[in-house]
Design a protein around this motif. Structure first.
Motif, PDB file in Angstrom:
ATOM      1  N   LEU A 113       0.807  -1.118  -0.131  1.00 36.00           N
ATOM      2  CA  LEU A 113      -0.006   0.005   0.062  1.00 36.00           C
ATOM      3  C   LEU A 113       0.891   1.374  -0.068  1.00 36.00           C
ATOM      4  N   ASP A 114       0.515   2.015  -1.004  1.00 34.52           N
ATOM      5  CA  ASP A 114       1.195   3.518  -1.068  1.00 34.52           C
ATOM      6  C   ASP A 114       0.151   4.489  -1.593  1.00 34.52           C
ATOM      7  N   ILE A 115      -0.598   4.991  -0.640  1.00 29.54           N
ATOM      8  CA  ILE A 115      -1.526   6.158  -1.096  1.00 29.54           C
ATOM      9  C   ILE A 115      -1.435   7.287  -0.305  1.00 29.54           C
ATOM     10  N   ASP A 116      -2.002   7.063   1.056  1.00 27.31           N
ATOM     11  CA  ASP A 116      -1.736   8.135   2.079  1.00 27.31           C
ATOM     12  C   ASP A 116      -0.316   8.669   2.371  1.00 27.31           C
ATOM     13  N   HIS A 117       0.016   9.679   2.819  1.00 24.90           N
ATOM     14  CA  HIS A 117       1.282  10.332   3.199  1.00 24.90           C
ATOM     15  C   HIS A 117       1.678   9.410   4.391  1.00 24.90           C
ATOM     16  N   SER A 118       0.886   9.032   5.181  1.00 26.02           N
ATOM     17  CA  SER A 118       1.120   8.370   6.582  1.00 26.02           C
ATOM     18  C   SER A 118      -0.181   7.811   7.127  1.00 26.02           C
ATOM     19  N   PRO A 119      -0.280   7.181   8.256  1.00 26.72           N
ATOM     20  CA  PRO A 119      -1.688   6.872   8.774  1.00 26.72           C
ATOM     21  C   PRO A 119      -2.379   8.164   9.494  1.00 26.72           C
ATOM     22  N   GLU A 158       1.076   4.380  17.393  1.00 27.91           N
ATOM     23  CA  GLU A 158      -0.581   3.742  17.414  1.00 27.91           C
ATOM     24  C   GLU A 158      -0.665   3.107  16.387  1.00 27.91           C
ATOM     25  N   PHE A 159      -0.180   3.065  15.090  1.00 27.49           N
ATOM     26  CA  PHE A 159      -0.666   2.258  14.129  1.00 27.49           C
ATOM     27  C   PHE A 159       0.340   1.065  14.244  1.00 27.49           C
ATOM     28  N   MET A 160       1.390   1.141  14.872  1.00 30.15           N
ATOM     29  CA  MET A 160       2.064  -0.488  15.286  1.00 30.15           C
ATOM     30  C   MET A 160       1.449  -1.069  15.992  1.00 30.15           C
ATOM     31  N   ALA A 161       0.606  -0.688  17.008  1.00 28.80           N
ATOM     32  CA  ALA A 161      -0.029  -1.199  17.949  1.00 28.80           C
ATOM     33  C   ALA A 161      -1.047  -1.770  17.288  1.00 28.80           C
ATOM     34  N   VAL A 162      -1.953  -1.273  16.412  1.00 29.21           N
ATOM     35  CA  VAL A 162      -2.921  -1.845  15.414  1.00 29.21           C
ATOM     36  C   VAL A 162      -2.420  -3.033  14.669  1.00 29.21           C
ATOM     37  N   LEU A 163      -1.355  -2.681  14.024  1.00 29.41           N
ATOM     38  CA  LEU A 163      -0.938  -3.980  13.232  1.00 29.41           C
ATOM     39  C   LEU A 163      -0.438  -5.252  14.150  1.00 29.41           C
TER      40      LEU A 163
END
Length: 243
Positions: free
Chosen positions: A157-163, A204-209
């Motif tokens: 995935l490469d769409i948004d600049h970041s989460p 926060e995103f690492m926690a989701v992953l």
């Protein structure tokens, strides 16, 4: 090219005016630099593609097996897709792109890598929203319109600049445990999800992953930025679906 700057195309899209342009900066040499803007926002440049290439290389090097079926979310200038096609284990590559003008630039070969993609029979453009397709019921939908319910070996995935820095507000709900889990249904057991980000590691995103996947890591990809005369970096998240 005699001109130092040329606007190749500009068209309305569902999220704003999308523009492709080409320039030369004599101090940086004679090569053409391709750039994409959305409205007044700078999206991408062919000068800075190290992390886009690394997204495919890191993600696919972590992917197990042969005859890999791969999804790339976001076409851009095509560097992630072409890097994926350089992996001989890839037998099928679907590139999901929301903006029809961007697909047109590649089909018409207005961008440098368009011909390389078009000439590779393993490659296919899919017009649609990655974020909508990611959360569809895999029994009736998913990333491949020709094969509902299909599972893939890797999703890049490469769409948004970041989460946090989003291209459009409509993708905000994707970066949650619920929707990442829905997307993971389209991965085979031990399949890999990898994502580019313009920013550093997001706790926060690492926690989701980590709630959804295993073997979660965030890789720093450094590159020289001649405009700032210093090293810059992007990041690539990689995670594996449990068996």
């Amino acid at each position: 090219m005699g001109l130092l700057f040329e606007q190749i195309d500009s068209q309305p899209s569902v999220i704003g005016e999308i523009t492709l342009r080409r320039r030369r900066i004599p101090a940086l040499g004679e090569r053409d630099i391709y750039e994409v803007k959305l409205g007044e926002e700078f999206l991408m440049s062919s000068m800075f593609v190290d992390a886009e290439v690394a997204l495919s290389d890191i993600g696919l090097n972590e992917t197990e097996g042969d005859n890999l079926s791969v999804v790339v979310g976001g076409l851009g200038l095509g560097y992630t897709a072409v890097a994926a096609l350089k992996h001989q284990r890839v037998s099928e590559l679907l590139v999901v792109e929301y903006l029809k003008p961007v697909i047109g630039w590649h089909q018409q070969e207005l961008v440098p890598l368009g011909k390389e993609q078009n000439d590779d029979p393993r490659h296919r453009y899919v017009h649609g929203s990655f974020f909508d397709m990611a959360v569809e019921d895999p029994a009736t939908g998913g990333f491949d319109p020709e094969a509902p319910g299909k599972q893939f070996d890797a999703i890049l995935l490469d769409i948004d600049h970041s989460p946090r820095a989003l291209l459009h507000d409509s993708s905000a709900s994707f970066y949650t445990t619920e929707n990442i889990s829905l997307m993971a249904r389209q991965l085979k057991p031990r399949g890999v999800f990898a994502m580019w980000s313009n920013e550093g590691e997001d706790d926060e995103f690492m926690a989701v992953l980590n709630e959804v996947f295993e073997d979660v890591a965030c890789h720093v990809v450094s590159f020289f930025n001649p405009f700032q005369n210093r090293e810059s970096f992007n990041t690539v998240y990689v995670a594996r679906k449990p068996e």
